[in-house]
Enzyme design. Structure first.
Site, PDB file in Angstrom:
ATOM      1  CB  SER A 543      -0.958  -0.037   1.184  1.00 32.40           C
ATOM      2  OG  SER A 543      -1.977   0.909   1.048  1.00 32.40           O
ATOM      3  CG  HIS A 659      -5.730  -2.237   0.112  1.00 33.38           C
ATOM      4  ND1 HIS A 659      -4.916  -1.993  -0.972  1.00 33.38           N
ATOM      5  CD2 HIS A 659      -5.137  -1.638   1.165  1.00 33.38           C
ATOM      6  CE1 HIS A 659      -3.883  -1.262  -0.585  1.00 33.38           C
ATOM      7  NE2 HIS A 659      -3.988  -1.038   0.717  1.00 33.38           N
TER       8      HIS A 659
END
Length: 685
Positions: A543, A659
């Site tokens: 991320s 995610h």
């Protein structure tokens, strides 16, 4: 030609890869997946890595992390027989036994088959104080968008005709048994530029969504709007709405019968808890109010009656303030107390704070082992019980139960060792960054390390969003890396929250290069100490940490032989046009509104800085198609550009998972096995 026009980047030849599900883009993805899995799965170690990763992830002897719900202990559990998971319950007495008697409340695998959906559990929000009715959030494939349905814990079934919110990015809070405060896309286009809702309405039981009444409206330029309802054991209730001006600055309003009224707290603060009629405010900036000044990183308390009567004029009381090397990590409420987890030089501490008199507080410490991570688990609003998790790199997680009125810790569960840690040791060291700042890092290595530069070493960091990294026990890391003789390093670089708000703010926006310098300085310190060498040094991050990896890949390709880039941000020029990227302007700056931010990222954005003819290490890039937060577009374009330059790339995109590493245990184990096989090939061979 103007200077601004001269600085415009060349047209992006890979914009077509931003169409997430287009046939052309997915054909590109499938081809790379086939190649990368073919290469890595052909390695003789892959099969064992996968078996070990799946066994550890699905071990029946894992600690089932508990929640206090509706007079019982609840847990969400995944194993090889329940890949998507089951929500289950037991009594506290049974939970404390070696073999708890669990009763399944909701089977997500079975529900997915019935509904014909790839459901992924996103949690349950139960109405206090009795917590019988819960709002269950389910994601299709793991994306952030959810479907929300009302569930009855007594009947063990979804409520016929109950609350039901269709698919979308949404934030929901129980106002009372018959009303919800909901932020969602009410009509097409009711989303911010970041893709999140900005309108809150009151939804009434038995009425269609079209009849919901607007309570508060933010702006389309906001990040998102979040309604929250806090309740304490004494029956006080406080409904607030937090308007995200950017990721770190907020306007908080109190929902009253007369409408929404602004709460006069600083922009970098928020309501953290409600206990015994005190509204607890977490401060990420200094605050002067009521004739007193409170430092950044502190907790302050407000009387709930005063807040409701006059939220514009407040008289806060100090609850807790950090020392020079301290920072607040977590705060939770029990029936009568406030429980805090803090860091002291990145070492975990726990304190109990009890309200005393009108505006006093008493503080006592709970004794926890030193040099380990300490995290708050579930707290119980009908008692003063709370769970606390303690773990370290080589210390399997222990779950303890405490009564905050006594502070005694009672060990309830201990994770059996998942790897042989007898040959390893943990140290905390410091590197000196480019501006002279000392950057602490943890290193796990063999006791008999030779200091000849030959130790395979994996360096991990995050460096953003005021998120702190602390020692944690990872069975897969231990089994697949440490047992193979590798060293592991966790760097506490700026951008995180290890030393409070200032540690984070040091790397915001155009100041961010110092974050990247901190990381490279840790790497150089490892090399200078002859722990490792560039040939044996690998790095990993996801991320925002994936952005960190991309910058290190382009700025210092000579320092690494392996770079794992996971679910990353990489195109910082188009970040605001991809998934939820616009919401992070508070962290990275806004390239579309701030020329200084544009200039910084034009010279720093990894995608923009890739160049032909550079001796880049072969990266392993991982992302997911269903990631609707960061989006797979960054990773795709970065890999395509490298291929254009003739560089070798290993790229894998899971078609589910959101995610994260995967939508179920097998997908996550596959990702882990691919990653560790890559690292073993590059750094151990």
């Amino acid at each position: 030609m103007t200077a601004a026009r001269a600085a415009d980047p060349a047209p992006d030849p890979y914009l077509w890869l931003e169409s997430v599900d287009s046939p052309r883009a997915m054909a590109w993805v499938n081809a790379r997946n086939a190649y990368s899995t073919g290469v890595l799965e052909a390695d003789k170690r892959y099969a064992q890595n996968y078996q070990d990763a799946l066994a550890i992830a699905g071990d029946k002897d894992r600690i089932p992390m508990p929640d206090f719900v509706h007079g019982a202990v609840y847990n969400f559990w995944q194993d090889p027989e329940h890949l998507r998971g089951i929500w289950r319950k037991t009594t506290l007495a049974s939970y404390r036994s070696a073999a708890p008697e669990w009763k399944t409340v909701l089977d997500i695998d079975a529900l997915g088959k019935t509904d014909g959906k790839s459901w992924v559990w996103h949690g349950a929000n139960c109405l206090q104080p009795d917590e019988r009715r819960c709002l269950v959030a389910l994601s299709d494939g793991g994306e952030d968008a959810t479907t929300v349905r009302e569930f009855d814990l007594d009947t063990g079934a979804f409520v016929a005709g109950g609350f039901s919110l269709p698919h979308g990015k949404q934030n929901v809070a129980w106002e009372d048994a018959d009303h919800l405060l909901v932020a969602r896309e009410w009509t097409p286009g009711d989303l911010t530029a970041s893709g999140y809702p900005y309108i809150v309405k009151r939804v009434t039981r038995g009425q269609p969504l079209e009849s919901a009444v607007e309570v508060y409206r933010g702006l389309k330029t906001d990040t998102e709007i979040v309604p929250t309802v806090q309740r304490d054991a004494q029956g006080h209730t406080l409904a607030t709405i937090q308007r995200g001006i950017d990721f770190f600055h907020f306007e908080t309003v109190v929902v009253t019968p007369q409408g929404a009224k602004r709460l006069a707290i600083p922009a970098k603060s928020g309501v953290a808890e409600l206990v015994a009629g005190r509204v607890i405010v977490k401060l990420d900036e200094a605050w002067t109010a009521g004739g007193r000044t409170f430092p950044a990183g502190a907790l302050a308390a407000l009387d709930i009656g005063a807040v409701k009567a006059d939220p514009a004029n407040l008289k806060p009381v100090l609850v807790w303030a950090p020392g020079p090397r301290e920072s607040l990590e977590q705060v939770s409420a029990t029936r009568d107390t406030l429980l805090l987890s803090t860091l002291d030089n990145v070492r975990g501490r726990v304190s109990v704070l009890t309200p005393e008199g009108h505006d006093g507080w008493t503080t006592k410490s709970i004794a926890v082992p030193d040099n380990l991570a300490v995290n708050l688990g579930a707290t119980d609003l009908v008692s003063n019980r709370a769970f606390i998790q303690i773990s370290g790199f080589l210390t399997p997680t222990t779950l303890a139960l405490t009564d905050t009125t006594t502070g005694a810790l009672d060990t309830v569960k201990t994770l059996p060792p998942k790897f042989d840690a007898s040959r390893d040791v943990v140290e905390q060291r410091e590197a000196t960054s480019t501006d002279g700042t000392k950057i602490p890092y943890f290193i796990v290595h063999r006791k008999d390390i030779a200091y000849d530069g030959a130790t395979p070493t994996l360096l991990y960091a995050y460096g953003g969003f005021q998120i702190s990294l602390t020692p944690n026990y990872s069975g897969s890391l231990g089994k697949l890396w440490l047992e193979h003789g590798g060293a592991y390093v966790l760097a506490n670089i700026r951008g995180g929250g290890e030393f409070g708000p200032a540690w984070h703010e040091a790397g915001l926006g155009v100041k961010r290069q110092i974050v990247y310098d901190d990381f490279a300085s840790v790497a150089r310190d490892l090399i200078a100490r002859k722990v490792t060498s560039p040939r044996r040094l690998g790095i990993e991050g996801g991320s925002n940490g994936g952005l960190l990896m991309g910058v290190q890949f382009t700025q210092h390709p000579e320092l690494w032989n392996a770079v794992v880039i996971q679910v990353p941000l990489l195109d910082m020029i188009r970040i605001g046009k991809i998934a939820a990227g616009a919401s992070w302007a508070g962290e990275y700056g806004d390239v579309n509104a701030d020329p200084a931010a544009m200039a910084f990222w034009q010279k720093t954005s990894p995608y923009a800085q890739l160049k032909p003819g550079v001796a880049y290490p072969v990266p392993f890039i991982f992302t997911t198609t269903k990631d609707d937060r960061v989006g797979p577009q960054h990773a795709r374009k970065f890999a395509a550009r490298l291929e254009e330059f003739g560089d070798h790339v290993l790229y894998y995109e899971n078609t589910e998972g959101g995610h994260g590493a995967g939508a179920d245990l097998k997908q996550a184990a596959h990702t882990t096995a691919l990653t560790m096989t890559y690292l073993q090939e590059k750094l151990i061979d």
